[in-house]
Design a protein around this motif. Structure first.
Motif, PDB file in Angstrom:
ATOM      1  N   MET A 125       0.712  -1.135   0.114  1.00 26.21           N
ATOM      2  CA  MET A 125       0.396  -0.031   0.016  1.00 26.21           C
ATOM      3  C   MET A 125       1.352   1.091  -0.134  1.00 26.21           C
ATOM      4  SD  MET A 125      -3.417   0.785   0.163  1.00 26.21           S
ATOM      5  CE  MET A 125      -4.370   1.464  -0.023  1.00 26.21           C
ATOM      6  N   ARG A 126       0.075   1.934  -0.177  1.00 27.86           N
ATOM      7  CA  ARG A 126       1.021   3.648  -0.944  1.00 27.86           C
ATOM      8  C   ARG A 126       0.803   4.231   0.620  1.00 27.86           C
ATOM      9  NH1 ARG A 126       0.453   6.482  -6.050  1.00 27.86           N
ATOM     10  NH2 ARG A 126      -1.879   5.616  -5.974  1.00 27.86           N
ATOM     11  N   ARG A 127       1.970   4.598   0.461  1.00 25.81           N
ATOM     12  CA  ARG A 127       1.729   6.349   1.306  1.00 25.81           C
ATOM     13  C   ARG A 127       1.899   7.688   1.005  1.00 25.81           C
ATOM     14  NH1 ARG A 127       5.147   3.128   2.224  1.00 25.81           N
ATOM     15  NH2 ARG A 127       5.921   1.581   3.288  1.00 25.81           N
ATOM     16  N   THR A 128      -0.505   7.721   1.112  1.00 22.60           N
ATOM     17  CA  THR A 128       0.074   9.103   0.203  1.00 22.60           C
ATOM     18  C   THR A 128      -1.486   9.572   1.407  1.00 22.60           C
ATOM     19  OG1 THR A 128      -1.916   8.006  -0.993  1.00 22.60           O
ATOM     20  CG2 THR A 128       0.275   8.280  -1.845  1.00 22.60           C
ATOM     21  N   THR A 129      -0.874  10.656   1.755  1.00 20.05           N
ATOM     22  CA  THR A 129      -2.425  11.402   2.618  1.00 20.05           C
ATOM     23  C   THR A 129      -3.377  12.416   1.605  1.00 20.05           C
ATOM     24  OG1 THR A 129      -0.953  12.159   3.393  1.00 20.05           O
ATOM     25  CG2 THR A 129      -2.777  13.315   3.530  1.00 20.05           C
ATOM     26  N   ARG A 130      -4.915  12.101   1.233  1.00 20.54           N
ATOM     27  CA  ARG A 130      -5.534  12.664   1.140  1.00 20.54           C
ATOM     28  C   ARG A 130      -6.262  13.993   1.044  1.00 20.54           C
ATOM     29  NH1 ARG A 130      -9.440   7.212  -0.129  1.00 20.54           N
ATOM     30  NH2 ARG A 130      -7.678   6.237  -1.854  1.00 20.54           N
ATOM     31  N   TYR A 131      -6.429  14.674  -0.315  1.00 29.39           N
ATOM     32  CA  TYR A 131      -7.070  16.055   0.212  1.00 29.39           C
ATOM     33  C   TYR A 131      -8.044  16.387  -1.139  1.00 29.39           C
ATOM     34  CZ  TYR A 131      -2.432  16.950   2.249  1.00 29.39           C
ATOM     35  OH  TYR A 131      -1.490  16.948   2.887  1.00 29.39           O
ATOM     36  N   PRO A 132      -9.336  16.052  -0.121  1.00 30.84           N
ATOM     37  CA  PRO A 132     -11.100  15.683  -1.576  1.00 30.84           C
ATOM     38  C   PRO A 132     -10.354  17.576  -1.781  1.00 30.84           C
ATOM     39  CG  PRO A 132     -11.162  15.584   1.122  1.00 30.84           C
ATOM     40  CD  PRO A 132      -9.720  15.448   1.377  1.00 30.84           C
ATOM     41  N   VAL A 133     -10.943  17.624  -2.923  1.00 29.13           N
ATOM     42  CA  VAL A 133     -11.847  18.422  -3.645  1.00 29.13           C
ATOM     43  C   VAL A 133     -13.418  18.790  -4.072  1.00 29.13           C
ATOM     44  CG1 VAL A 133      -9.146  19.094  -4.149  1.00 29.13           C
ATOM     45  CG2 VAL A 133     -10.523  17.825  -5.544  1.00 29.13           C
ATOM     46  N   THR A 134     -13.716  20.029  -4.284  1.00 29.06           N
ATOM     47  CA  THR A 134     -14.764  20.049  -4.920  1.00 29.06           C
ATOM     48  C   THR A 134     -15.159  20.464  -5.735  1.00 29.06           C
ATOM     49  OG1 THR A 134     -15.697  21.684  -3.223  1.00 29.06           O
ATOM     50  CG2 THR A 134     -16.113  19.622  -2.172  1.00 29.06           C
ATOM     51  N   GLY A 135     -16.783  20.317  -6.759  1.00 29.27           N
ATOM     52  CA  GLY A 135     -17.055  21.321  -8.258  1.00 29.27           C
ATOM     53  C   GLY A 135     -15.647  20.069  -8.990  1.00 29.27           C
ATOM     54  N   ALA A 136     -15.025  21.732  -9.355  1.00 28.45           N
ATOM     55  CA  ALA A 136     -14.215  20.507 -10.472  1.00 28.45           C
ATOM     56  C   ALA A 136     -12.779  20.158  -9.893  1.00 28.45           C
ATOM     57  CB  ALA A 136     -12.846  21.829 -11.705  1.00 28.45           C
ATOM     58  N   ASN A 137     -12.168  19.616 -11.150  1.00 30.37           N
ATOM     59  CA  ASN A 137     -11.104  17.945 -11.309  1.00 30.37           C
ATOM     60  C   ASN A 137     -10.141  18.520  -9.820  1.00 30.37           C
ATOM     61  OD1 ASN A 137      -8.789  18.590 -12.586  1.00 30.37           O
ATOM     62  ND2 ASN A 137     -10.756  18.726 -14.387  1.00 30.37           N
ATOM     63  N   SER A 138      -9.097  17.834  -9.668  1.00 35.10           N
ATOM     64  CA  SER A 138      -8.756  18.912  -8.595  1.00 35.10           C
ATOM     65  C   SER A 138      -7.413  19.075  -8.948  1.00 35.10           C
ATOM     66  CB  SER A 138      -8.290  17.617  -7.895  1.00 35.10           C
ATOM     67  OG  SER A 138      -7.196  16.814  -8.442  1.00 35.10           O
ATOM     68  N   LEU A 139      -6.743  18.819 -10.363  1.00 37.42           N
ATOM     69  CA  LEU A 139      -6.096  19.622 -10.959  1.00 37.42           C
ATOM     70  C   LEU A 139      -6.326  20.719 -11.170  1.00 37.42           C
ATOM     71  CD1 LEU A 139      -3.257  19.369 -12.500  1.00 37.42           C
ATOM     72  CD2 LEU A 139      -4.250  18.647 -14.156  1.00 37.42           C
ATOM     73  N   TRP A 140      -7.908  21.106 -11.249  1.00 35.42           N
ATOM     74  CA  TRP A 140      -8.037  21.961 -12.276  1.00 35.42           C
ATOM     75  C   TRP A 140      -7.719  23.854 -11.054  1.00 35.42           C
ATOM     76  CZ3 TRP A 140      -9.545  24.382 -16.192  1.00 35.42           C
ATOM     77  CH2 TRP A 140     -10.865  26.190 -16.449  1.00 35.42           C
ATOM     78  N   HIS A 141      -7.462  23.098  -9.542  1.00 36.30           N
ATOM     79  CA  HIS A 141      -7.723  23.512  -8.580  1.00 36.30           C
ATOM     80  C   HIS A 141      -6.368  23.510  -8.211  1.00 36.30           C
ATOM     81  CE1 HIS A 141     -11.630  23.626  -6.908  1.00 36.30           C
ATOM     82  NE2 HIS A 141     -12.199  22.161  -7.703  1.00 36.30           N
ATOM     83  N   ILE A 142      -5.105  23.323  -9.063  1.00 38.48           N
ATOM     84  CA  ILE A 142      -3.548  23.540  -8.925  1.00 38.48           C
ATOM     85  C   ILE A 142      -3.272  24.552  -7.505  1.00 38.48           C
ATOM     86  CG2 ILE A 142      -2.673  24.277 -10.733  1.00 38.48           C
ATOM     87  CD1 ILE A 142      -0.539  22.400 -11.038  1.00 38.48           C
ATOM     88  N   TYR A 143      -2.996  25.612  -8.358  1.00 35.05           N
ATOM     89  CA  TYR A 143      -2.814  26.787  -7.624  1.00 35.05           C
ATOM     90  C   TYR A 143      -3.018  27.473  -6.517  1.00 35.05           C
ATOM     91  CZ  TYR A 143      -0.552  26.897 -11.916  1.00 35.05           C
ATOM     92  OH  TYR A 143       0.498  26.649 -12.732  1.00 35.05           O
ATOM     93  N   LYS A 144      -4.225  26.469  -5.758  1.00 36.60           N
ATOM     94  CA  LYS A 144      -4.844  26.406  -4.619  1.00 36.60           C
ATOM     95  C   LYS A 144      -4.215  25.287  -3.611  1.00 36.60           C
ATOM     96  CE  LYS A 144      -9.042  27.379  -6.080  1.00 36.60           C
ATOM     97  NZ  LYS A 144     -10.522  26.912  -6.086  1.00 36.60           N
ATOM     98  N   THR A 145      -3.053  24.437  -4.383  1.00 37.49           N
ATOM     99  CA  THR A 145      -2.706  22.933  -3.846  1.00 37.49           C
ATOM    100  C   THR A 145      -0.872  23.069  -3.624  1.00 37.49           C
ATOM    101  OG1 THR A 145      -2.333  21.843  -5.673  1.00 37.49           O
ATOM    102  CG2 THR A 145      -3.819  22.075  -4.191  1.00 37.49           C
ATOM    103  N   VAL A 146      -0.514  24.569  -4.683  1.00 33.86           N
ATOM    104  CA  VAL A 146       1.027  24.425  -5.157  1.00 33.86           C
ATOM    105  C   VAL A 146       1.034  25.836  -5.455  1.00 33.86           C
ATOM    106  CG1 VAL A 146       1.402  23.470  -6.961  1.00 33.86           C
ATOM    107  CG2 VAL A 146       3.313  23.702  -5.491  1.00 33.86           C
ATOM    108  N   PRO A 147       2.378  27.152  -5.047  1.00 31.42           N
ATOM    109  CA  PRO A 147       2.595  28.590  -5.726  1.00 31.42           C
ATOM    110  C   PRO A 147       2.228  28.484  -7.480  1.00 31.42           C
ATOM    111  CG  PRO A 147       3.246  28.576  -3.655  1.00 31.42           C
ATOM    112  CD  PRO A 147       3.080  26.598  -3.988  1.00 31.42           C
ATOM    113  N   PHE A 148       1.722  28.909  -7.859  1.00 32.36           N
ATOM    114  CA  PHE A 148       2.378  29.864  -9.102  1.00 32.36           C
ATOM    115  C   PHE A 148       4.015  29.372  -9.662  1.00 32.36           C
ATOM    116  CE2 PHE A 148       3.329  31.940 -12.882  1.00 32.36           C
ATOM    117  CZ  PHE A 148       2.832  31.155 -13.962  1.00 32.36           C
ATOM    118  N   TRP A 149       4.785  30.251  -8.370  1.00 33.08           N
ATOM    119  CA  TRP A 149       5.662  30.338  -8.690  1.00 33.08           C
ATOM    120  C   TRP A 149       6.967  29.491  -8.451  1.00 33.08           C
ATOM    121  CZ3 TRP A 149       7.088  33.940 -12.559  1.00 33.08           C
ATOM    122  CH2 TRP A 149       6.063  35.178 -12.543  1.00 33.08           C
TER     123      TRP A 149
END
Length: 167
Positions: A1-25
């Motif tokens: 089993m891989r050791r990952t932490t899950r972060y649910p998102v609502t609305g659009a897919n999680s990649l659509w929320h990318i810059y809420k999870t990691v800074p653009f710069w």
């Protein structure tokens, strides 16, 4: 089993929320550093770039071959031991962006590990010391120390004990 932490998102897919999870710069800087390192033939320079700008923990005498692609979003979650070889065009991921969630997981690669060309390593796995990963393998679970693994899906071809008998 891989050791990952899950972060649910609502609305659009999680990649659509990318810059809420990691800074653009951060992504821009990481992309530039990784692209420079992918093409440089100087192994010590690659390791210096990775350690200095991406905060990757890399052991001495570790070699990243040409075109290795490290996780652009979270490279600091990658740890590589000493005297390890990462083969040509290998991809090491510390994140997964899915439809309803994204996942983050540390990738730990041990000492004196050999990873063949065109391998993909998914987030949350540990590759034990002295392991050998065959070219073209999808590493989707932990690799025991000293084992020889390969394939898609990955399977153990020889255990450490079987490898020692072959020598």
């Amino acid at each position: 089993m891989r050791r990952t932490t899950r972060y649910p998102v609502t609305g659009a897919n999680s990649l659509w929320h990318i810059y809420k999870t990691v800074p653009f710069w951060k992504v821009v800087k990481n992309f530039i550093v990784i692209q420079l390192a992918r093409y440089t033939p100087f192994l010590q320079m690659k390791n210096w770039l990775y350690r200095t700008f991406l905060r990757i923990d890399i052991g001495p005498e570790t070699s990243f071959a040409l075109m290795v692609m490290l996780d652009i979003m979270f490279p600091e979650k990658i740890k590589v031991g000493r005297n390890t070889v990462i083969g040509y065009n290998t991809t090491i991921l510390a994140h997964e962006y899915l439809i309803k969630e994204y996942r983050l997981g540390d990738v730990v690669i041990g000492d004196e590990v050999m990873i063949g060309a065109n391998t993909t390593i998914l987030p949350g796995v540990i590759i034990g010391d002295g392991a050998i990963v065959s070219a073209g393998t999808l590493v989707h679970k932990d690799v025991p120390a000293g084992a020889f693994v390969g394939g898609n899906p990955m399977r153990v071809i020889y255990t450490k004990e079987e490898m020692e008998q072959r020598v």
